[in-house]
Motif scaffolding. Structure first.
Motif, PDB file in Angstrom:
ATOM      1  N   ARG A 132       0.914 -18.746   0.741  1.00 16.28           N
ATOM      2  CA  ARG A 132       1.447 -19.621  -0.290  1.00 16.28           C
ATOM      3  C   ARG A 132       0.558 -20.854  -0.437  1.00 16.28           C
ATOM      4  N   SER A 133       0.314 -21.246  -1.685  1.00 16.81           N
ATOM      5  CA  SER A 133      -0.543 -22.409  -1.934  1.00 16.81           C
ATOM      6  C   SER A 133       0.142 -23.721  -1.579  1.00 16.81           C
ATOM      7  N   ASP A 134       1.474 -23.709  -1.441  1.00 16.23           N
ATOM      8  CA  ASP A 134       2.196 -24.936  -1.101  1.00 16.23           C
ATOM      9  C   ASP A 134       2.486 -25.050   0.391  1.00 16.23           C
ATOM     10  N   PHE A 135       1.916 -24.164   1.176  1.00 23.68           N
ATOM     11  CA  PHE A 135       2.139 -24.140   2.625  1.00 23.68           C
ATOM     12  C   PHE A 135       0.789 -23.884   3.292  1.00 23.68           C
ATOM     13  N   ILE A 136       0.143 -24.962   3.728  1.00 24.92           N
ATOM     14  CA  ILE A 136      -1.202 -24.854   4.289  1.00 24.92           C
ATOM     15  C   ILE A 136      -1.103 -24.875   5.808  1.00 24.92           C
ATOM     16  N   ASN A 137      -1.702 -23.873   6.427  1.00 24.65           N
ATOM     17  CA  ASN A 137      -1.686 -23.759   7.883  1.00 24.65           C
ATOM     18  C   ASN A 137      -3.041 -24.137   8.460  1.00 24.65           C
ATOM     19  N   TYR A 138      -3.005 -24.777   9.604  1.00 21.08           N
ATOM     20  CA  TYR A 138      -4.214 -25.253  10.267  1.00 21.08           C
ATOM     21  C   TYR A 138      -4.262 -24.711  11.690  1.00 21.08           C
ATOM     22  N   MET A 139      -5.466 -24.354  12.122  1.00 17.33           N
ATOM     23  CA  MET A 139      -5.674 -23.902  13.499  1.00 17.33           C
ATOM     24  C   MET A 139      -6.894 -24.648  14.044  1.00 17.33           C
ATOM     25  N   LEU A 140      -6.709 -25.316  15.161  1.00 21.04           N
ATOM     26  CA  LEU A 140      -7.813 -25.987  15.841  1.00 21.04           C
ATOM     27  C   LEU A 140      -8.254 -25.076  16.985  1.00 21.04           C
ATOM     28  N   ARG A 141      -9.542 -24.848  17.072  1.00 20.50           N
ATOM     29  CA  ARG A 141     -10.090 -23.991  18.119  1.00 20.50           C
ATOM     30  C   ARG A 141     -11.014 -24.796  19.017  1.00 20.50           C
ATOM     31  N   ILE A 142     -11.002 -24.469  20.273  1.00 18.01           N
ATOM     32  CA  ILE A 142     -11.931 -25.049  21.239  1.00 18.01           C
ATOM     33  C   ILE A 142     -12.668 -23.885  21.888  1.00 18.01           C
ATOM     34  N   ASP A 143     -13.993 -23.921  21.812  1.00 14.37           N
ATOM     35  CA  ASP A 143     -14.831 -22.832  22.334  1.00 14.37           C
ATOM     36  C   ASP A 143     -14.397 -21.482  21.776  1.00 14.37           C
ATOM     37  N   GLY A 144     -13.992 -21.464  20.504  1.00 16.87           N
ATOM     38  CA  GLY A 144     -13.597 -20.231  19.849  1.00 16.87           C
ATOM     39  C   GLY A 144     -12.178 -19.772  20.120  1.00 16.87           C
ATOM     40  N   ASN A 145     -11.466 -20.485  20.979  1.00 16.52           N
ATOM     41  CA  ASN A 145     -10.095 -20.099  21.329  1.00 16.52           C
ATOM     42  C   ASN A 145      -9.082 -20.958  20.597  1.00 16.52           C
ATOM     43  N   PRO A 146      -7.972 -20.357  20.116  1.00 18.44           N
ATOM     44  CA  PRO A 146      -6.921 -21.164  19.489  1.00 18.44           C
ATOM     45  C   PRO A 146      -6.387 -22.189  20.485  1.00 18.44           C
ATOM     46  N   ALA A 149      -4.552 -25.347  19.089  1.00 21.30           N
ATOM     47  CA  ALA A 149      -3.399 -26.011  18.483  1.00 21.30           C
ATOM     48  C   ALA A 149      -3.266 -25.582  17.033  1.00 21.30           C
ATOM     49  N   MET A 150      -2.057 -25.765  16.501  1.00 23.26           N
ATOM     50  CA  MET A 150      -1.810 -25.407  15.107  1.00 23.26           C
ATOM     51  C   MET A 150      -0.824 -26.383  14.487  1.00 23.26           C
ATOM     52  N   GLY A 151      -0.769 -26.372  13.179  1.00 17.87           N
ATOM     53  CA  GLY A 151       0.173 -27.189  12.439  1.00 17.87           C
ATOM     54  C   GLY A 151       0.170 -26.780  10.979  1.00 17.87           C
ATOM     55  N   SER A 152       1.123 -27.285  10.215  1.00 19.81           N
ATOM     56  CA  SER A 152       1.256 -26.923   8.801  1.00 19.81           C
ATOM     57  C   SER A 152       1.464 -28.170   7.946  1.00 19.81           C
ATOM     58  N   LEU A 153       1.161 -28.016   6.675  1.00 22.30           N
ATOM     59  CA  LEU A 153       1.428 -29.047   5.672  1.00 22.30           C
ATOM     60  C   LEU A 153       2.110 -28.364   4.492  1.00 22.30           C
ATOM     61  N   PHE A 154       3.382 -28.704   4.251  1.00 29.19           N
ATOM     62  CA  PHE A 154       4.120 -28.208   3.092  1.00 29.19           C
ATOM     63  C   PHE A 154       3.876 -29.173   1.942  1.00 29.19           C
ATOM     64  N   LEU A 155       3.700 -28.655   0.743  1.00 25.02           N
ATOM     65  CA  LEU A 155       3.471 -29.486  -0.429  1.00 25.02           C
ATOM     66  C   LEU A 155       4.565 -29.265  -1.461  1.00 25.02           C
ATOM     67  N   SER A 156       5.017 -30.368  -2.073  1.00 29.44           N
ATOM     68  CA  SER A 156       5.993 -30.299  -3.158  1.00 29.44           C
ATOM     69  C   SER A 156       5.698 -31.452  -4.107  1.00 29.44           C
ATOM     70  N   GLY A 157       4.950 -31.164  -5.146  1.00 27.83           N
ATOM     71  CA  GLY A 157       4.549 -32.213  -6.081  1.00 27.83           C
ATOM     72  C   GLY A 157       3.704 -33.261  -5.371  1.00 27.83           C
ATOM     73  N   GLU A 158       4.141 -34.498  -5.428  1.00 24.96           N
ATOM     74  CA  GLU A 158       3.404 -35.597  -4.787  1.00 24.96           C
ATOM     75  C   GLU A 158       3.920 -35.897  -3.387  1.00 24.96           C
ATOM     76  N   GLU A 159       4.675 -34.969  -2.806  1.00 23.59           N
ATOM     77  CA  GLU A 159       5.207 -35.153  -1.456  1.00 23.59           C
ATOM     78  C   GLU A 159       4.701 -34.053  -0.526  1.00 23.59           C
ATOM     79  N   GLY A 160       4.546 -34.433   0.726  1.00 22.96           N
ATOM     80  CA  GLY A 160       4.123 -33.470   1.735  1.00 22.96           C
ATOM     81  C   GLY A 160       5.002 -33.584   2.968  1.00 22.96           C
ATOM     82  N   TYR A 161       5.047 -32.511   3.729  1.00 22.40           N
ATOM     83  CA  TYR A 161       5.835 -32.492   4.956  1.00 22.40           C
ATOM     84  C   TYR A 161       4.995 -31.854   6.056  1.00 22.40           C
TER      85      TYR A 161
END
Length: 111
Positions: free
Chosen positions: A17-31, A33-45
């Protein structure tokens, strides 16, 4: 945290989904940490923060927070919300990037 087929089936729609962006941080190629950003117009969560045990205490979530906030600005987001446990490491990280407490949830018990 156990990841299984049932969990993947339940949440897979969010990864496309374009309104739900997922992030993965890798160290030495290994996962790490992760997190997400939800979007709704001019607001984010900001949500779904998780750091794998091996990588805790290394600034992973702080780095992901800064990246998500920078991306939110680029996407035209004017206000970003989140929720964390009061007094937790997540609470400290949110304050480090400029969040302010809006209100506290309270837990009640009756014996």
């Amino acid at each position: 945290m156990e990841i299984n087929e049932e969990m993947i089936a339940r949440y897979k729609e969010y990864f496309y989904r374009s309104d739900f962006i997922n992030y993965m941080l890798r160290i030495d190629g290994n996962p790490a940490a992760m997190g997400s950003l939800f979007l709704s117009g001019e607001e984010g969560y900001i949500a779904n923060d998780y750091t794998f045990q091996t990588y805790r205490g290394r600034g992973c979530q702080l780095a992901l927070l800064k990246l998500r906030l920078a991306d939110a600005v680029k996407l035209g987001v004017k206000m970003v919300y989140t929720d964390v446990m009061f007094g937790s490491v997540s609470h400290e990280n949110m304050e480090r990037v400029g969040f302010k407490t809006a209100y506290l949830n309270t837990f009640w018990i009756k014996k």
